[in-house]
Design a protein around this motif. Structure first.
Motif, PDB file in Angstrom:
ATOM      1  N   UNK A  65       0.834  -1.187   0.000  1.00  0.00           N
ATOM      2  CA  UNK A  65       0.000   0.000   0.000  1.00  0.00           C
ATOM      3  C   UNK A  65       0.869   1.237   0.000  1.00  0.00           C
ATOM      4  N   UNK A  66       0.280   2.340  -0.336  1.00  0.00           N
ATOM      5  CA  UNK A  66       0.998   3.619  -0.338  1.00  0.00           C
ATOM      6  C   UNK A  66       0.637   4.389   0.926  1.00  0.00           C
ATOM      7  N   UNK A  67       1.630   4.780   1.690  1.00  0.00           N
ATOM      8  CA  UNK A  67       1.354   5.475   2.945  1.00  0.00           C
ATOM      9  C   UNK A  67       0.751   6.868   2.756  1.00  0.00           C
ATOM     10  N   UNK A  68       1.001   7.473   1.612  1.00  0.00           N
ATOM     11  CA  UNK A  68       0.453   8.792   1.300  1.00  0.00           C
ATOM     12  C   UNK A  68       0.393   8.923  -0.216  1.00  0.00           C
ATOM     13  N   UNK A  69      -0.427   9.831  -0.717  1.00  0.00           N
ATOM     14  CA  UNK A  69      -0.562   9.986  -2.174  1.00  0.00           C
ATOM     15  C   UNK A  69       0.782  10.299  -2.835  1.00  0.00           C
ATOM     16  N   UNK A  70       1.083   9.579  -3.878  1.00  0.00           N
ATOM     17  CA  UNK A  70       2.320   9.795  -4.619  1.00  0.00           C
ATOM     18  C   UNK A  70       3.495   8.980  -4.118  1.00  0.00           C
ATOM     19  N   UNK A  71       3.327   8.240  -3.024  1.00  0.00           N
ATOM     20  CA  UNK A  71       4.422   7.437  -2.470  1.00  0.00           C
ATOM     21  C   UNK A  71       4.561   6.127  -3.237  1.00  0.00           C
ATOM     22  N   UNK A  72       5.746   5.567  -3.190  1.00  0.00           N
ATOM     23  CA  UNK A  72       5.973   4.241  -3.750  1.00  0.00           C
ATOM     24  C   UNK A  72       5.307   3.224  -2.821  1.00  0.00           C
ATOM     25  N   UNK A  73       4.951   2.054  -3.339  1.00  0.00           N
ATOM     26  CA  UNK A  73       4.319   1.035  -2.490  1.00  0.00           C
ATOM     27  C   UNK A  73       5.262   0.530  -1.397  1.00  0.00           C
ATOM     28  N   UNK A  74       4.710   0.375  -0.222  1.00  0.00           N
ATOM     29  CA  UNK A  74       5.403  -0.186   0.936  1.00  0.00           C
ATOM     30  C   UNK A  74       4.715  -1.498   1.293  1.00  0.00           C
ATOM     31  N   UNK A  75       5.372  -2.310   2.128  1.00  0.00           N
ATOM     32  CA  UNK A  75       4.753  -3.516   2.646  1.00  0.00           C
ATOM     33  C   UNK A  75       3.768  -3.100   3.730  1.00  0.00           C
ATOM     34  N   UNK A  76       2.525  -3.460   3.586  1.00  0.00           N
ATOM     35  CA  UNK A  76       1.496  -3.100   4.558  1.00  0.00           C
ATOM     36  C   UNK A  76       1.360  -4.250   5.555  1.00  0.00           C
ATOM     37  N   UNK A  77       1.683  -3.961   6.801  1.00  0.00           N
ATOM     38  CA  UNK A  77       1.656  -4.977   7.853  1.00  0.00           C
ATOM     39  C   UNK A  77       0.361  -4.805   8.637  1.00  0.00           C
ATOM     40  N   UNK A  78      -0.458  -5.832   8.620  1.00  0.00           N
ATOM     41  CA  UNK A  78      -1.772  -5.735   9.256  1.00  0.00           C
ATOM     42  C   UNK A  78      -1.651  -5.668  10.774  1.00  0.00           C
ATOM     43  N   UNK A  79      -2.646  -5.078  11.400  1.00  0.00           N
ATOM     44  CA  UNK A  79      -2.654  -4.868  12.841  1.00  0.00           C
ATOM     45  C   UNK A  79      -2.555  -6.144  13.647  1.00  0.00           C
ATOM     46  N   UNK A  80      -3.106  -7.245  13.152  1.00  0.00           N
ATOM     47  CA  UNK A  80      -3.029  -8.492  13.917  1.00  0.00           C
ATOM     48  C   UNK A  80      -1.610  -9.050  13.949  1.00  0.00           C
ATOM     49  N   UNK A  81      -0.764  -8.652  13.011  1.00  0.00           N
ATOM     50  CA  UNK A  81       0.631  -9.092  13.008  1.00  0.00           C
ATOM     51  C   UNK A  81       1.482  -8.283  13.992  1.00  0.00           C
ATOM     52  N   UNK A  82       0.988  -7.149  14.429  1.00  0.00           N
ATOM     53  CA  UNK A  82       1.741  -6.327  15.382  1.00  0.00           C
ATOM     54  C   UNK A  82       1.882  -7.020  16.727  1.00  0.00           C
ATOM     55  N   UNK A  83       0.960  -7.897  17.058  1.00  0.00           N
ATOM     56  CA  UNK A  83       1.005  -8.577  18.350  1.00  0.00           C
ATOM     57  C   UNK A  83       2.112  -9.615  18.425  1.00  0.00           C
ATOM     58  N   UNK A  84       2.627 -10.049  17.282  1.00  0.00           N
ATOM     59  CA  UNK A  84       3.722 -11.020  17.244  1.00  0.00           C
ATOM     60  C   UNK A  84       5.047 -10.253  17.274  1.00  0.00           C
ATOM     61  N   UNK A  85       5.538 -10.034  18.473  1.00  0.00           N
ATOM     62  CA  UNK A  85       6.746  -9.228  18.663  1.00  0.00           C
ATOM     63  C   UNK A  85       7.951  -9.803  17.931  1.00  0.00           C
ATOM     64  N   UNK A  86       8.112 -11.115  17.967  1.00  0.00           N
ATOM     65  CA  UNK A  86       9.261 -11.751  17.310  1.00  0.00           C
ATOM     66  C   UNK A  86       9.213 -11.521  15.799  1.00  0.00           C
ATOM     67  N   UNK A  87       8.051 -11.695  15.210  1.00  0.00           N
ATOM     68  CA  UNK A  87       7.858 -11.491  13.775  1.00  0.00           C
ATOM     69  C   UNK A  87       8.178 -10.045  13.390  1.00  0.00           C
ATOM     70  N   UNK A  88       7.594  -9.103  14.109  1.00  0.00           N
ATOM     71  CA  UNK A  88       7.773  -7.685  13.798  1.00  0.00           C
ATOM     72  C   UNK A  88       9.217  -7.251  14.015  1.00  0.00           C
ATOM     73  N   UNK A  89       9.827  -7.753  15.077  1.00  0.00           N
ATOM     74  CA  UNK A  89      11.223  -7.429  15.372  1.00  0.00           C
ATOM     75  C   UNK A  89      12.139  -7.931  14.269  1.00  0.00           C
ATOM     76  N   UNK A  90      11.929  -9.159  13.811  1.00  0.00           N
ATOM     77  CA  UNK A  90      12.763  -9.715  12.736  1.00  0.00           C
ATOM     78  C   UNK A  90      12.597  -8.919  11.453  1.00  0.00           C
ATOM     79  N   UNK A  91      11.362  -8.565  11.126  1.00  0.00           N
ATOM     80  CA  UNK A  91      11.104  -7.800   9.904  1.00  0.00           C
ATOM     81  C   UNK A  91      11.788  -6.438   9.951  1.00  0.00           C
ATOM     82  N   UNK A  92      11.651  -5.727  11.055  1.00  0.00           N
ATOM     83  CA  UNK A  92      12.269  -4.406  11.192  1.00  0.00           C
ATOM     84  C   UNK A  92      13.787  -4.522  11.187  1.00  0.00           C
ATOM     85  N   UNK A  93      14.325  -5.503  11.875  1.00  0.00           N
ATOM     86  CA  UNK A  93      15.771  -5.702  11.949  1.00  0.00           C
ATOM     87  C   UNK A  93      16.369  -6.011  10.577  1.00  0.00           C
TER      88      UNK A  93
END
Length: 111
Positions: A65-93
């Motif tokens: 998804x695009x975070x704002x008009x005119x932006x390049x597409x980013x990976x959109x991480x759904x809210x239910x995935x935020x609860x998985x700290x290990x998953x989110x930490x690995x992705x950000x790292x």
């Protein structure tokens, strides 16, 4: 619609072990930093992670998804995935590891 501070705080809490994580408010939304690199944006209370080959391979088939008009597409991480700290930490790292260091800005000399 601006993102809530509580949303950003939760994402930072979930990714605290990814490295030196922080967020900075920009135009009513937030940029998420890891080790001095912008790795994600929080816009309209949604998490958009910068796309990298490592990140795409890690999460597999994902929504973009695009975070704002005119932006390049980013990976959109759904809210239910935020609860998985290990998953989110690995992705950000791994996203931070794949991105180059930001260029240092040089001051212009006054003439």
């Amino acid at each position: 619609m601006a993102s809530k501070q509580s949303t950003v705080d939760y994402i930072l809490e979930q990714t605290a072990t990814a490295g030196m994580v922080s967020a900075r408010k920009m135009f009513g939304e937030y940029a998420v930093y890891c080790d001095g690199k912008v790795v994600a944006l929080v816009c309209d209370d949604q998490l958009f992670v910068k796309p990298t080959a490592a990140g795409k391979a890690f999460i597999g088939d994902s929504e973009t998804g695009c975070p704002y008009p005119g932006a390049k597409p980013y990976l959109l991480i759904s809210g239910d995935q935020w609860d998985d700290s290990e998953y989110l930490t690995r992705l950000i790292s791994m996203t931070a590891a794949a991105l180059p260091l930001p260029k240092t800005k040089t001051k212009k000399k006054k003439t």
